[in-house]
Design an enzyme around this catalytic site. Sequence first.
Site, PDB file in Angstrom:
ATOM      1  N   ILE A 227       0.843  -1.198   0.000  1.00 54.22           N
ATOM      2  CA  ILE A 227       0.000   0.000   0.000  1.00 54.22           C
ATOM      3  C   ILE A 227       0.879   1.250   0.000  1.00 54.22           C
ATOM      4  CG2 ILE A 227      -1.919  -1.103   1.188  1.00 54.22           C
ATOM      5  CD1 ILE A 227      -0.984   0.593   3.706  1.00 54.22           C
ATOM      6  N   ASP A 228       2.151   1.102   0.442  1.00 53.18           N
ATOM      7  CA  ASP A 228       3.020   2.278   0.566  1.00 53.18           C
ATOM      8  C   ASP A 228       3.318   2.947  -0.780  1.00 53.18           C
ATOM      9  OD1 ASP A 228       3.020   1.491   3.151  1.00 53.18           O
ATOM     10  OD2 ASP A 228       5.166   1.148   3.332  1.00 53.18           O
ATOM     11  N   LYS A 271     -14.175  23.095  16.546  1.00 51.07           N
ATOM     12  CA  LYS A 271     -13.417  23.170  17.792  1.00 51.07           C
ATOM     13  C   LYS A 271     -12.203  22.240  17.847  1.00 51.07           C
ATOM     14  CE  LYS A 271     -16.023  19.823  20.516  1.00 51.07           C
ATOM     15  NZ  LYS A 271     -17.413  19.627  20.834  1.00 51.07           N
ATOM     16  N   MET A 279      -0.387   5.860   7.023  1.00 47.42           N
ATOM     17  CA  MET A 279       0.642   4.844   6.792  1.00 47.42           C
ATOM     18  C   MET A 279       1.533   5.127   5.593  1.00 47.42           C
ATOM     19  SD  MET A 279      -0.137   0.852   7.303  1.00 47.42           S
ATOM     20  CE  MET A 279      -0.093   0.126   8.938  1.00 47.42           C
ATOM     21  N   ARG A 281       5.562   3.364   5.442  1.00 49.22           N
ATOM     22  CA  ARG A 281       6.686   3.204   6.374  1.00 49.22           C
ATOM     23  C   ARG A 281       7.726   4.323   6.251  1.00 49.22           C
ATOM     24  NH1 ARG A 281       8.402  -1.509   8.594  1.00 49.22           N
ATOM     25  NH2 ARG A 281       7.441  -2.777   6.975  1.00 49.22           N
ATOM     26  N   TYR A 567      -3.955   0.286   9.242  1.00 47.53           N
ATOM     27  CA  TYR A 567      -4.444  -1.095   9.125  1.00 47.53           C
ATOM     28  C   TYR A 567      -5.859  -1.148   8.541  1.00 47.53           C
ATOM     29  CZ  TYR A 567      -0.324  -1.750  11.930  1.00 47.53           C
ATOM     30  OH  TYR A 567       0.972  -1.731  12.361  1.00 47.53           O
TER      31      TYR A 567
END
Length: 699
Positions: A227-228, A271, A279, A281, A567
Amino acid sequence: MPGKKALKLEDILKHPKVQKVTDDINAELLERRQYKPPICHAFSRRFTILKETDQFKFKIDKEAQQQLPKIIGNKVQKVVGVKTAEASLAEQYGKKRNIGIVFSGGPAPGGHNVIAGLYDAVKKANRESKVFGFLIGPDGIIENEVIELKDELVDAYRNLGGFTMIKTGRTKIDTKEKMELSRKTCHELNLDALVIVGGDDSNTNAAFLAQEMVADGIQVIGVPKTIDGDIQVRDDNGEVLCAMSFGFHTAARAFAASISNLCTDSSSDVKYWHICKVMGRVASHLALEVALQTHANLTLIGEDLADYIDESRIEKTRREGKVDYHAYGMTLRHLSCVICEGILRRAAVGKNYGVIIIPEGVLEFINEIQVFIIKLNTIIAEYNQTHDKEFHTAFALLEDKLDYLRRLAQRSRADSSYTLWNIRDEDLFNDIPSFFQEGLLMERDSHGNFPFSQVETEKVLMDLVKDYLNLLKEEGRYLLGIKQKYYQKTLKQAGLDPGAFGPLLFENYGSAELLLRKTSIISVKTLKQALVEGGLIKTDDKVPAAVDKIFRKSVPSFKTQIHFYGYDGRGNDPTRFDCIYTYNLGWTVFSLIANGATGQMAAIRNLEKDFSKWEPIGIPIAPLMHLEERKGKLALVLEKSIVDVNSIAHQVLKANRERWLAVDSDTDHYRRPGPIRFAGSSEEDRPITLELNALANQS
Ligand code: FBP
């Protein structure tokens, strides 16, 4: 209720409505399972062949040449569909095969479709062929924990997120013993090929396995997952071979949907500042994509911070004839000032709320912290190499670890040749909060990676921000702008003359729509003093309630809500883009295997273009490898791709920073990407970064 007979729970549970809503299978699941992603043109033909091309050039690392001699000569291969084939090819293509597949590293949406694509292609070529799934990551290969994948299981997970079907793990096959066990498993299963679906480290592993198993006739193919978004492959001329790993789009869209909701909530309730760690890394690709999707008020991009130069400091020391080396690179304190400036500016226009995106790996780009990470990596790795017990077992408590570091610092005092951990490091390290010390000392994974997701980066930063804001508040510089109209109305209703009080209370009275309190007024006491000195009240008078109310309204209180997006998005069901992308990656894997390739990574070119232009290819892994520091030693690895600060996507973000901070008007400029929808056409059909960066290739 009188007159009504109470229903028995037993009957309620049997009720069709109750049965329907408590069934694990719902309409969305069925729709996903039934969806058949389209396949690239090449795969619609009976056979595929590979066409090697010299179109792409790579600078080969000497070490890669030495360590991976059997696969270093691999070229890029284009997958081409053909209707007919010579008898030998047809036989080779359709022979009965056993293929093993494993997930390695963190889950990424789309993994199940890699399996589905591979499975469908394998079965199309020969119904007798078998696909095996190794359980819980590379451990499954080492320990021969495996299941045969059959129609029912594969069908149950089509187009679904996670790696649930066979699970995943982070073990690295990095010793002779593990390599031998893996080889043994492959022989026991009579495997023709092994497919490793993983990130940079796992594809590195795939290259070494491929090299080792050439002699065994076992092919090894990698698939770029994470996913990075940090597996992006270009050749030396900048030609894009793999623009994006799979799972990135889904994770970014999932994070963006949640963060966009926070933008809506915070601009309603006015407020909170929502602090969103996202995510990734090391690289900030996800943060960048989420910023483009949501237009959050402030987004940090680690790679941009690394290049930071404090011009004012340089200028100051230049005038003194000196060089200030601390002016290069961002410090945590300076970064907190950058965040504070945004908060201050929004407060000045009456917006004491907003959304900040912080990339998970931002610390990697903060000089002072990166030095700690590298030093501690080396210390831990050195300790593990020379002791029977692992560092984290030997020093279970933080106090024990700190004690060990203290001893190293003392050693450096006694022995000047020991510089790894000196007294200065010791002093600086002792200066940081213990939860952060603990984070920096956390156990590294089997690849030697620092566990950024476990470190409360956002807390460290926000603690500094809060300290600084308090200081600014005391100095009267952190204040909330008051609307001129509101001020006028409040004073008039109390029978006071706004024109008389205004010039005493505000810096910019009369000239602006949003009034800024004078910095000298920082408390009710100083307010009273100003009114007395201005002759509007007497020493014994109280501050008029309406004026007091305006003063209190101008004092912001800084309230935050901290969130971590990681996650959750990683486990999201894939977007249509990721479904199609991964399904075709699976088909590509089979074409590579059926045509005898090994040491190659399956990829699809032209992802930013219309589907009809997608081009399945095999990328040679070995030529992409280079030396990098891992566990305190240089190791041959696949290079991670971080955000290119000159890329179009990043430039677009930079150009919009001011607009999205939204200090120009009452409104904010948030964008609503909406949730991931499997059906319908409202979703972006591919990552914005992908589309923007592709503009660079259009002449
Ligand atoms: P991969 O590189 O293995 O795909 O994992 C990516 C990632 O999700 C990072 O974004 C994150 O820092 C890390 O995994 C979290 O690791 P873990 O699952 O071990 O907590």
